[in-house]
Design an enzyme around this catalytic site. Structure first.
Site, PDB file in Angstrom:
ATOM      1  N   ASP A 123      -4.447   0.262   0.512  1.00 53.66           N
ATOM      2  CA  ASP A 123      -3.979   1.630   0.248  1.00 53.66           C
ATOM      3  C   ASP A 123      -4.975   2.314  -0.665  1.00 53.66           C
ATOM      4  O   ASP A 123      -5.586   1.667  -1.530  1.00 53.66           O
ATOM      5  CB  ASP A 123      -2.596   1.613  -0.412  1.00 53.66           C
ATOM      6  N   ASP A 138      -0.148   4.703   7.085  1.00 55.44           N
ATOM      7  CA  ASP A 138       1.131   5.146   6.522  1.00 55.44           C
ATOM      8  C   ASP A 138       1.427   6.597   6.910  1.00 55.44           C
ATOM      9  O   ASP A 138       2.575   6.949   7.182  1.00 55.44           O
ATOM     10  CB  ASP A 138       1.126   5.023   4.996  1.00 55.44           C
TER      11      ASP A 138
END
Length: 174
Positions: A123, A138
């Site tokens: 991330d 995401d």
């Protein structure tokens, strides 16, 4: 008529091709994050608004189910398989359901690849007014879920507008 059937049969394959492009975009961004951002840990893009911050997410969305990667892996794999089946078998597709399936497949598989190869999800996108750090996959999953909800709402509205042909007529036959 035959041309329309051929077109309808090709839509799932087009969706898979688009999902592959989105998946490639996700993996390419993560490659550069691992290569260039990981050593720096953080980089400001737009002061006070956007930064790239490298983190290793061992859980699911928003860090849920941390350190039980096997559970998240199984759920994600099962969801990806179910979405592939739905993409080809579901008969009431709308633009929204095709787009949702495409995005959910790409995002789910993108994060699944991370879990397989790294044991965590890479991330890096941090919008400063939002506490969480996320990635391109995401974003695909989030937009896919929104489009799925729109599909359900559109489909239910259509079904309410169209009388059910399975119900017997209330008028007496002549």
């Amino acid at each position: 008529m035959e041309q329309e059937k051929t077109y309808r049969r090709s839509i799932p394959w087009i969706c898979l091709a688009i999902a592959a492009v989105l998946l490639a975009a996700d993996q390419i961004t993560k490659y550069f994050v691992l290569r260039d951002l990981k050593p720096l840990h953080s980089m400001t893009i737009l002061n006070g608004l956007l930064e790239f911050s490298y983190i290793e997410n061992t859980g699911a969305a928003f860090g849920l189910f941390k350190n039980i990667i096997w559970f998240v892996f199984l759920v994600t794999a099962a969801a990806a398989v179910a979405l592939l089946v739905i993409l080809f078998r579901y008969r009431k597709h709308t633009f929204f359901s095709y787009a949702a399936s495409t995005l959910l497949i790409a995002g789910g598989i993108g994060n699944l690849i991370d879990r397989i190869f790294y044991g965590f999800v890479v991330d890096f996108i941090h919008v400063m007014f939002f506490d969480y750090i996320f990635n391109f996959a995401d974003c695909c999953v989030t937009v896919g879920v929104v489009l799925f909800v729109i599909h359900v709402l559109v489909l239910s509205a259509r079904e309410k507008q169209q009388p059910d042909q399975a119900e017997p007529s209330s008028e007496p036959e002549k």
